[in-house]
Design a protein around this motif. Structure first.
Motif, PDB file in Angstrom:
ATOM      1  N   GLY A  44       0.842  -1.303   0.021  1.00 55.76           N
ATOM      2  CA  GLY A  44      -0.032   0.102  -0.342  1.00 55.76           C
ATOM      3  C   GLY A  44       0.895   1.197  -0.132  1.00 55.76           C
ATOM      4  N   TRP A  45       1.874   1.249   0.785  1.00 55.48           N
ATOM      5  CA  TRP A  45       2.721   2.736   0.965  1.00 55.48           C
ATOM      6  C   TRP A  45       3.374   2.609  -0.262  1.00 55.48           C
ATOM      7  N   LEU A  46       3.946   1.582  -1.187  1.00 54.88           N
ATOM      8  CA  LEU A  46       4.711   1.769  -2.273  1.00 54.88           C
ATOM      9  C   LEU A  46       3.588   2.112  -3.453  1.00 54.88           C
ATOM     10  N   VAL A  47       2.643   1.775  -3.345  1.00 54.95           N
ATOM     11  CA  VAL A  47       1.749   2.282  -4.597  1.00 54.95           C
ATOM     12  C   VAL A  47       1.304   3.643  -4.103  1.00 54.95           C
ATOM     13  N   TRP A  48       0.916   4.024  -2.903  1.00 56.97           N
ATOM     14  CA  TRP A  48       0.886   5.550  -2.671  1.00 56.97           C
ATOM     15  C   TRP A  48       1.946   6.312  -2.872  1.00 56.97           C
ATOM     16  N   HIS A  49       3.146   5.774  -2.539  1.00 54.48           N
ATOM     17  CA  HIS A  49       4.363   6.632  -2.631  1.00 54.48           C
ATOM     18  C   HIS A  49       4.407   6.890  -4.319  1.00 54.48           C
ATOM     19  N   LEU A  50       4.535   6.026  -4.959  1.00 55.02           N
ATOM     20  CA  LEU A  50       4.686   6.206  -6.404  1.00 55.02           C
ATOM     21  C   LEU A  50       3.759   6.965  -7.201  1.00 55.02           C
ATOM     22  N   THR A  51       2.508   6.944  -6.726  1.00 56.31           N
ATOM     23  CA  THR A  51       1.432   7.737  -7.100  1.00 56.31           C
ATOM     24  C   THR A  51       1.272   8.962  -6.756  1.00 56.31           C
ATOM     25  N   ARG A  52       1.844   9.345  -5.316  1.00 53.90           N
ATOM     26  CA  ARG A  52       2.269  10.568  -4.831  1.00 53.90           C
ATOM     27  C   ARG A  52       3.227  11.511  -5.770  1.00 53.90           C
ATOM     28  N   VAL A  53       4.451  10.554  -5.897  1.00 55.65           N
ATOM     29  CA  VAL A  53       5.456  11.187  -6.704  1.00 55.65           C
ATOM     30  C   VAL A  53       5.154  11.560  -8.021  1.00 55.65           C
ATOM     31  N   GLN A  54       4.436  10.736  -8.729  1.00 52.32           N
ATOM     32  CA  GLN A  54       3.891  10.990 -10.235  1.00 52.32           C
ATOM     33  C   GLN A  54       3.031  12.083 -10.242  1.00 52.32           C
ATOM     34  N   ASP A  55       2.153  12.438  -9.158  1.00 52.64           N
ATOM     35  CA  ASP A  55       1.120  13.355  -9.239  1.00 52.64           C
ATOM     36  C   ASP A  55       1.879  14.755  -8.684  1.00 52.64           C
ATOM     37  N   ASP A  56       2.803  14.638  -7.644  1.00 55.20           N
ATOM     38  CA  ASP A  56       3.612  15.667  -7.448  1.00 55.20           C
ATOM     39  C   ASP A  56       4.567  16.510  -8.518  1.00 55.20           C
ATOM     40  N   HIS A  57       5.204  15.393  -9.418  1.00 60.45           N
ATOM     41  CA  HIS A  57       6.151  15.884 -10.445  1.00 60.45           C
ATOM     42  C   HIS A  57       5.486  16.328 -11.805  1.00 60.45           C
ATOM     43  N   ILE A  58       4.368  15.505 -12.096  1.00 60.14           N
ATOM     44  CA  ILE A  58       3.834  15.963 -13.312  1.00 60.14           C
ATOM     45  C   ILE A  58       3.031  17.175 -12.961  1.00 60.14           C
ATOM     46  N   ALA A  59       2.146  17.339 -11.817  1.00 61.55           N
ATOM     47  CA  ALA A  59       1.623  18.473 -11.635  1.00 61.55           C
ATOM     48  C   ALA A  59       2.411  19.696 -11.725  1.00 61.55           C
ATOM     49  N   GLU A  60       3.848  19.696 -11.123  1.00 62.99           N
ATOM     50  CA  GLU A  60       4.513  20.866 -11.256  1.00 62.99           C
ATOM     51  C   GLU A  60       4.988  21.093 -12.401  1.00 62.99           C
ATOM     52  N   VAL A  61       5.498  20.290 -13.420  1.00 66.82           N
ATOM     53  CA  VAL A  61       5.636  20.558 -14.782  1.00 66.82           C
ATOM     54  C   VAL A  61       4.633  21.116 -15.626  1.00 66.82           C
ATOM     55  N   ALA A  62       3.312  20.700 -15.269  1.00 66.32           N
ATOM     56  CA  ALA A  62       2.208  21.113 -15.977  1.00 66.32           C
ATOM     57  C   ALA A  62       1.832  22.293 -15.474  1.00 66.32           C
ATOM     58  N   GLY A  63       2.263  22.659 -14.172  1.00 65.73           N
ATOM     59  CA  GLY A  63       1.791  24.020 -14.027  1.00 65.73           C
ATOM     60  C   GLY A  63       0.354  24.045 -13.143  1.00 65.73           C
ATOM     61  N   ARG A  64      -0.119  22.816 -12.443  1.00 70.21           N
ATOM     62  CA  ARG A  64      -1.404  22.869 -11.835  1.00 70.21           C
ATOM     63  C   ARG A  64      -1.428  22.154 -10.575  1.00 70.21           C
ATOM     64  N   GLU A  65      -2.354  22.253  -9.853  1.00 69.97           N
ATOM     65  CA  GLU A  65      -2.425  21.680  -8.522  1.00 69.97           C
ATOM     66  C   GLU A  65      -2.530  20.201  -8.511  1.00 69.97           C
ATOM     67  N   GLN A  66      -2.070  19.402  -7.676  1.00 70.44           N
ATOM     68  CA  GLN A  66      -2.081  18.173  -7.681  1.00 70.44           C
ATOM     69  C   GLN A  66      -3.346  17.596  -7.328  1.00 70.44           C
ATOM     70  N   ALA A  67      -3.635  16.415  -7.913  1.00 68.06           N
ATOM     71  CA  ALA A  67      -4.999  15.665  -7.673  1.00 68.06           C
ATOM     72  C   ALA A  67      -5.207  15.426  -6.185  1.00 68.06           C
ATOM     73  N   TRP A  68      -4.024  15.191  -5.556  1.00 67.22           N
ATOM     74  CA  TRP A  68      -3.827  14.842  -4.077  1.00 67.22           C
ATOM     75  C   TRP A  68      -4.791  15.936  -3.258  1.00 67.22           C
ATOM     76  N   THR A  69      -4.498  16.888  -3.596  1.00 70.70           N
ATOM     77  CA  THR A  69      -5.251  18.253  -2.854  1.00 70.70           C
ATOM     78  C   THR A  69      -6.395  18.539  -3.713  1.00 70.70           C
ATOM     79  N   GLU A  70      -6.543  18.926  -5.024  1.00 67.23           N
ATOM     80  CA  GLU A  70      -7.600  19.193  -5.780  1.00 67.23           C
ATOM     81  C   GLU A  70      -8.746  18.420  -5.688  1.00 67.23           C
ATOM     82  N   ALA A  71      -8.551  16.961  -5.729  1.00 65.92           N
ATOM     83  CA  ALA A  71      -9.677  16.139  -5.510  1.00 65.92           C
ATOM     84  C   ALA A  71      -9.994  15.607  -4.233  1.00 65.92           C
ATOM     85  N   GLY A  72      -9.118  16.101  -3.158  1.00 65.56           N
ATOM     86  CA  GLY A  72      -9.516  15.611  -1.967  1.00 65.56           C
ATOM     87  C   GLY A  72      -9.066  14.379  -1.361  1.00 65.56           C
ATOM     88  N   TYR A  73      -8.251  13.641  -2.288  1.00 62.84           N
ATOM     89  CA  TYR A  73      -7.428  12.490  -1.896  1.00 62.84           C
ATOM     90  C   TYR A  73      -6.939  12.620  -0.401  1.00 62.84           C
TER      91      TYR A  73
END
Length: 171
Positions: A44-73
């Motif tokens: 569970g932690w591994l899947v959460w971590h890989l998804t969080r890193v993807q969310d963080d890094h892609i949101a940053e380069v795309a110039g948008r808020e992360q799904a983690w916070t924007e969608a309330g995850y």
């Protein structure tokens, strides 16, 4: 029409998504939080971590808020971590505090991040890959390097999760 480089990246991220679903299928909280030893990362932690890193890094380069916070995850998961946390540098105690999250929640969050990733990738041209996205490194990190880095980390961690699952199934 998407470039060949975009299609290769999309294929790579599609494979991560498929592997995430495969590794999570049918797992309950006990399997999601099981550690092979006291310092090992659970599925569970591994899947959460890989998804969080993807969310963080892609949101940053795309110039948008992360799904983690924007969608309330971050609220839905109820994890004891800071909202901006994505697991990098977690202590064994922090990893051990992961819990209360279902396989469905993890898959849904990953699917949302995956959709955002593919949407962003489809906006890129080959010229975009040379854009510097992080100048704190020497040499500075280009968009191409950041995307491949995220993809490589995702594959590594989903592979680790699959390995843990395989061991747990043989116990």
């Amino acid at each position: 029409m998407a470039t060949a480089s975009v299609e290769l990246l999309v294929d790579g991220f599609n494979r991560v998504q498929e592997s995430v679903h495969d590794v999570l299928e049918g797992l309950g909280e006990e399997q999601l939080t099981a550690r092979l030893d006291q310092d090992a990362n659970p599925i569970g932690w591994l899947v959460w971590h890989l998804t969080r890193v993807q969310d963080d890094h892609i949101a940053e380069v795309a110039g948008r808020e992360q799904a983690w916070t924007e969608a309330g995850y971050h609220q839905d998961f109820g994890l004891p971590y800071h909202t901006a946390d994505h697991g990098y540098g977690h202590s064994t105690a922090q990893v051990g505090s992961f819990g209360g999250v279902t396989a469905k929640q993890l898959a849904d969050y990953h699917d949302a991040v995956h959709a955002r990733t593919v949407e962003y990738l489809r906006t890129l041209s080959d010229a975009d890959y040379q854009r510097i996205v992080d100048d704190s490194w020497d040499p500075p990190v280009t968009l191409a390097v950041r995307l491949v880095s995220v993809l490589a980390e995702d594959h590594q961690h989903v592979g680790q999760a699959a390995y843990v699952r395989g061991i747990l199934e043989r116990r």
